[in-house]
Structures are given as C-alpha cells and as structure tokens.
Write an enzyme that holds these catalytic residues in place. Structure first.
Site, PDB file in Angstrom:
ATOM      1  N   TYR A 152      51.757  35.096 -23.624  1.00 49.38           N
ATOM      2  CA  TYR A 152      52.190  33.703 -23.481  1.00 49.38           C
ATOM      3  C   TYR A 152      53.417  33.485 -22.751  1.00 49.38           C
ATOM      4  O   TYR A 152      54.221  32.673 -22.900  1.00 49.38           O
ATOM      5  CB  TYR A 152      52.226  32.730 -24.519  1.00 49.38           C
ATOM      6  CG  TYR A 152      50.806  32.878 -25.462  1.00 49.38           C
ATOM      7  CD1 TYR A 152      49.422  32.213 -24.897  1.00 49.38           C
ATOM      8  CD2 TYR A 152      50.516  33.761 -26.517  1.00 49.38           C
ATOM      9  CE1 TYR A 152      48.426  32.541 -25.590  1.00 49.38           C
ATOM     10  CE2 TYR A 152      49.627  33.901 -27.238  1.00 49.38           C
ATOM     11  CZ  TYR A 152      48.383  33.292 -26.895  1.00 49.38           C
ATOM     12  OH  TYR A 152      47.334  33.619 -27.486  1.00 49.38           O
TER      13      TYR A 152
ATOM     14  N   TYR B  20      41.858  28.150 -33.962  1.00 43.72           N
ATOM     15  CA  TYR B  20      42.474  29.143 -33.085  1.00 43.72           C
ATOM     16  C   TYR B  20      41.524  30.420 -33.338  1.00 43.72           C
ATOM     17  O   TYR B  20      41.530  30.836 -34.641  1.00 43.72           O
ATOM     18  CB  TYR B  20      43.943  29.747 -33.275  1.00 43.72           C
ATOM     19  CG  TYR B  20      44.112  30.782 -32.236  1.00 43.72           C
ATOM     20  CD1 TYR B  20      44.216  30.660 -30.999  1.00 43.72           C
ATOM     21  CD2 TYR B  20      44.339  32.267 -32.562  1.00 43.72           C
ATOM     22  CE1 TYR B  20      44.536  31.831 -30.249  1.00 43.72           C
ATOM     23  CE2 TYR B  20      44.465  33.295 -31.952  1.00 43.72           C
ATOM     24  CZ  TYR B  20      44.699  33.112 -30.562  1.00 43.72           C
ATOM     25  OH  TYR B  20      44.822  34.030 -29.817  1.00 43.72           O
TER      26      TYR B  20
ATOM     27  N   LYS C  76      43.739  41.512 -38.054  1.00 50.11           N
ATOM     28  CA  LYS C  76      45.227  41.396 -38.357  1.00 50.11           C
ATOM     29  C   LYS C  76      45.721  42.177 -39.289  1.00 50.11           C
ATOM     30  O   LYS C  76      46.216  43.311 -39.173  1.00 50.11           O
ATOM     31  CB  LYS C  76      45.409  39.918 -38.477  1.00 50.11           C
ATOM     32  CG  LYS C  76      45.671  39.081 -37.302  1.00 50.11           C
ATOM     33  CD  LYS C  76      46.550  38.126 -37.260  1.00 50.11           C
ATOM     34  CE  LYS C  76      46.725  37.313 -35.963  1.00 50.11           C
ATOM     35  NZ  LYS C  76      45.812  36.299 -35.308  1.00 50.11           N
TER      36      LYS C  76
HETATM   37  C1  LIG Z   1      44.882  36.248 -34.371  1.00 49.53           C
HETATM   38  C2  LIG Z   1      43.541  35.711 -34.485  1.00 49.53           C
HETATM   39  C3  LIG Z   1      42.424  35.944 -33.563  1.00 49.53           C
HETATM   40  C4  LIG Z   1      42.570  37.001 -32.445  1.00 49.53           C
HETATM   41  O1  LIG Z   1      42.716  38.211 -32.880  1.00 49.53           O
HETATM   42  P1  LIG Z   1      43.548  39.236 -31.867  1.00 49.53           P
HETATM   43  O2  LIG Z   1      43.579  40.517 -32.518  1.00 49.53           O
HETATM   44  O3  LIG Z   1      44.934  38.741 -31.562  1.00 49.53           O
HETATM   45  O4  LIG Z   1      42.589  39.405 -30.781  1.00 49.53           O
HETATM   46  C5  LIG Z   1      41.111  35.257 -34.023  1.00 49.53           C
HETATM   47  N1  LIG Z   1      41.241  34.480 -35.148  1.00 49.53           N
HETATM   48  C6  LIG Z   1      42.217  34.327 -36.039  1.00 49.53           C
HETATM   49  C7  LIG Z   1      42.174  33.048 -36.965  1.00 49.53           C
HETATM   50  C8  LIG Z   1      43.600  34.711 -35.648  1.00 49.53           C
HETATM   51  O5  LIG Z   1      44.743  34.442 -36.076  1.00 49.53           O
END
Ligand SMILES: *Cc1c(COP(=O)(O)O)cnc(C)c1O
Length: 445
Positions: A35, A163, A293
């Site tokens: 970003y 998100y 994550k």
């Molecule tokens: C970070 C995140 C994603 C995307 O994961 P990436 O590994 O960055 O592609 C999708 N959904 C949620 C809720 C997230 O926090």
C-alpha cells in the site's frame, strides 16, 4: 528480557555485501512496499534480526513489537521450536509438487486442523496465502452450486467493513469504499453488501442488526452462492468487534435460504479473539472456513480452506468432477512442518489464560486514552487492543513517534492498535500500552 521467554537471544548483526546506506538507497529506488508509492516518501525501517518480541534495527535500535507482523508471529520471532521444525524439514526436502505426490507434513497438518475445527469440516485445500484461501473458498461455493444444478449462484453476500484479501475475487467481497472498488470497476464482480451489525461483542443482536442480511437473502438468494464474513472480529476493514449472536442468526438465515456460509478466520484463527477460532464464540459451524496468517506462527506464507463432506462430495460428483485450483507451491513441506509445530506449541501452552491476561492488561493499559478528546473509542478483545481516533492519523509521523518511543506500532486510518505475540511479558506489554497512551496524547493539532 524475561527469563520466561523461550527464545534465542537477538542474533548479532551480520555483515552484508552492501552497507546499510546502499541497501536503503536500493530499497527506495526499486523495492515496492505494501500500500505504498514506489518512491515512498515515508521512512521504512531496516530490520536486521528479530527474537521474542524484539525487532533489532540495522541502526542498532531495538523495538518492542506490538504488531506480531500483521497477526502472524503469535509465538514471537526466532522461536527455537519453530526453527527446529523448519530445519528438520529442510534436511528431508524443501518442496515437492503436490500434484500426484503427497507427504507427511501436509497430511499431519490437515489431521491437526480437522481435530481443532468443527467436526463437519472434513476436506482441506492447502494454499499459499490468505487471499488465495479466500479465492479457493469462493470457487468451492460456485462449483458446489454448479454441481447442484444452480449455476446462476455465482455472487456473494458480504458485510460492509470486511476485509478478505487483495486478489481480485477476494477484493470483490471487501468493503467497497475502503477497498477502493471504484478504481477496479469493470473487473470486480458486483456483490451484495450488507450493513454490519451495530451491536457490539457482548451485546445481543437486534432486529435492525439482522434485517439487512435477511432482506438481501430473501430477495437475491437464487444468485448467491455464499455469505462470506469475518466471524466476530472485522480486522483490516476497521478492527470492529460485533455481537456473536449475529453469527448465530446469520447461520440460521443461510440455512433457511440455502446459502453457504464462509467464515474467514484468517485473522481471528489460533486464539487471537480469546477462542481458538472466533466461530466458537457463537458455537456455529461454517460450510467453508479459511485459515492463514498465524497458521505458521509467522514463519512462512501458508493458508488452508476447510469444507464439509457435503460440499466436497458434491464437487466430486459435479462437472468436471474436480476442483479447479492448484497452486505451484501447494502444501509446501517447509511451511506445513512449521505450521504443525506452531499449532502444537500453541496447544501445549496455557494460551487461553494468557490471552485473557493480555486482554485485561490491554483494557487497563489503554484506558487513559478514553478520556482524551481526540479519541472516539477504546475497545479490546482477546489479544487485540484498539484506540479509534476521531480523525485519521498521519501514518508516517505517528509511526516515527512510536519508533522513537522504542516500540513498533503501525496505525492505519483512525486506528491505533496493538496485537502482540502471546509470549509477550507483562513488562513489555506495559511499555507498549504506555507508549500508545503517550503518542496518542500527542496527536492534537
Ligand atoms: C490478511 C487477511 C486476508 C488475506 O491474507 P493474505 O495472506 O494477506 O493474502 C484475508 N482475510 C482476512 C480476514 C485477513 O485478515
């Protein structure tokens, strides 16, 4: 550092082929950051090493990390057990393709995930990042309805403020305003956006909370493959904690209108909200669940999409009889072995009690912010502490103030938040909270 830290000391600086100044110049000239403008005008801080909750900067400064590298590094950095798992796997094999081949790290990881998640979830697709896990979930839902003879179900319902990742499919279900949908107008599928519940975590879900979802499903369910949401905690879309009861009612509505429910647990999974998975706050089983994550404890990029036998069997029986996805690095053995070690480490620890203590300390430590005129709200849940400002902060300025205070905190928009590793000591967390209070107090113009 506290002797309780099960971590190696911060490694000594290692000479690089180039000076720190040359590295910084190259970074500025050629390396894109998330970003960011290519020629970023705000500072990026050069990290030399990390151990426990300490980031060692190349200029010699040490920062206490309040971010866990975006929810991931739950056991802190440079953990001997995770290092060992990765090193052992490295001796066996770093990678093999997953088409036509399989290996113990992937199988054992899948077995462990099934053990920890609702019993109905039986089939697991391993992928390389959270966004891809969301793409996979969306494609599973579409292929499921196609197999069921309802190919017109190719749209999704999604909560505003959500998100779900940065690839185009995942973006289409992110909040249309913060996700800048206007920029990508003609490539993003139009989805059905639902106002998120106004009732907060701990409150009951009201009629007004659930009505928008009910109306959308009633009217459009024949076009909707699934409802996708982040259970209880909306992360990067606003760090918002909503009524668990909403999830229960959303599950009922999905059943009533025969819409699949996708729970995106990528941010919430592995204890962050106080439960191992946030769906447990409402005791619901989604049809599809995404994790990522913290899956590898912050070591490598890995994610997984779990679904029911009903969904996977239907896809098997449909046309073309296979699931249409297969990443090159699918089920990378190094990442799977590290993920398994990270999960075992979490389960061996008294994580639930520790996260309860972190929540209490965050509440107490951040509470002085509640009195400040520039602060709209302070809220905490599990190992997440949020100070919402009335106005957006100047990210580069406030980040520098935190670095000067010896901590790593990276706010966005109006949100100044802490999401520490679970192994943080009380003293380190106290310093993080104190720095937030001091820096937020200075945000007056
Ligand atoms: C970070 C995140 C994603 C995307 O994961 P990436 O590994 O960055 O592609 C999708 N959904 C949620 C809720 C997230 O926090």
């Amino acid at each position: 550092m506290d002797s309780n830290h099960p971590v190696s000391p911060v490694p000594p600086p290692r000479p690089n082929a180039l000076s720190n100044e040359s590295l910084s110049a190259l970074d500025h000239a050629h390396v894109w950051h998330p970003y960011s403008a290519m020629h970023n005008t705000s500072a990026v801080y050069h990290v030399d090493s990390a151990a426990g909750v300490i980031l060692q900067l190349a200029d010699g400064r040490q920062l206490i990390d309040g971010m866990s590298s975006w929810w991931c590094a739950i056991h802190g950095y440079n953990h001997p057990r995770l290092n060992q798992a990765a090193e052992r796997q490295l001796q066996q094999m770093a990678h093999v393709m997953f088409g036509g081949l399989t290996h113990a790290p992937a199988i054992l990881l899948v077995a462990k995930l099934l053990e920890l998640t609702p019993e109905m979830l039986q089939s697991v697709f391993i992928s390389d990042s959270g966004s891809v896990a969301v793409e996979v979930a969306m494609k599973m839902a579409i292929q499921y309805w196609n197999a069921k003879g309802q190919p017109e179900r190719q749209h999704f319902a999604s909560l505003r403020g959500g998100y779900h990742g940065d690839t185009l499919g995942a973006m289409s279900v992110c909040d249309p305003v913060t996700g800048m949908h206007s920029l990508f107008n003609s490539v993003l599928t139009r989805q059905f956006f639902i106002d998120r519940p106004a009732s907060r975590f701990g409150e009951a879900c009201t009629r007004q909370d659930i009505e928008p979802l009910e109306a959308a499903l009633q009217q459009h369910h024949r076009q909707i493959a699934a409802l996708i949401l982040e259970p209880v905690v909306q992360g990067a879309g606003g760090m918002y904690f909503y009524a668990a009861d909403y999830l229960r009612q959303a599950r009922e509505l999905c059943d009533r209108y025969e819409v699949l429910l996708i729970a995106d647990e990528i941010a919430t999974g592995f204890g962050r909200s106080g439960k191992l998975f946030a769906c447990e706050h409402a005791a619901i089983t989604p049809d599809i669940m995404c994790v990522g994550k913290a899956l590898t404890g912050g070591y490598m990029s890995l994610a997984a999409t779990l679904t029911t036998a009903e969904v996977s069997d239907s896809i098997d029986c449909g046309d073309p009889g296979v699931f249409m996805h297969g990443p090159t690095y699918m089920a990378n053995p190094l990442a799977c072995a590290t993920a398994l070690a990270s999960i075992e480490l979490l389960l061996e620890s008294d994580w639930q009690q520790r996260i309860g203590e972190i929540e209490r300390q965050l509440r107490q430590g951040l509470s002085p912010c509640e009195q400040m005129p520039q602060v709209a709200e302070v809220r905490c849940l599990g190992a997440i502490g949020v100070v919402e400002m009335k106005e957006p902060v100047e990210m580069s300025v406030i980040t520098r103030q935190f670095v000067d205070a010896g901590v790593w905190v990276r706010p966005f928009g109006k949100l100044v938040y802490l999401m520490p590793a679970y192994i943080i000591t009380d003293a380190e967390l106290e310093q993080l909270c104190r720095s937030v209070v001091e820096v937020v107090a200075r945000q007056v113009d």
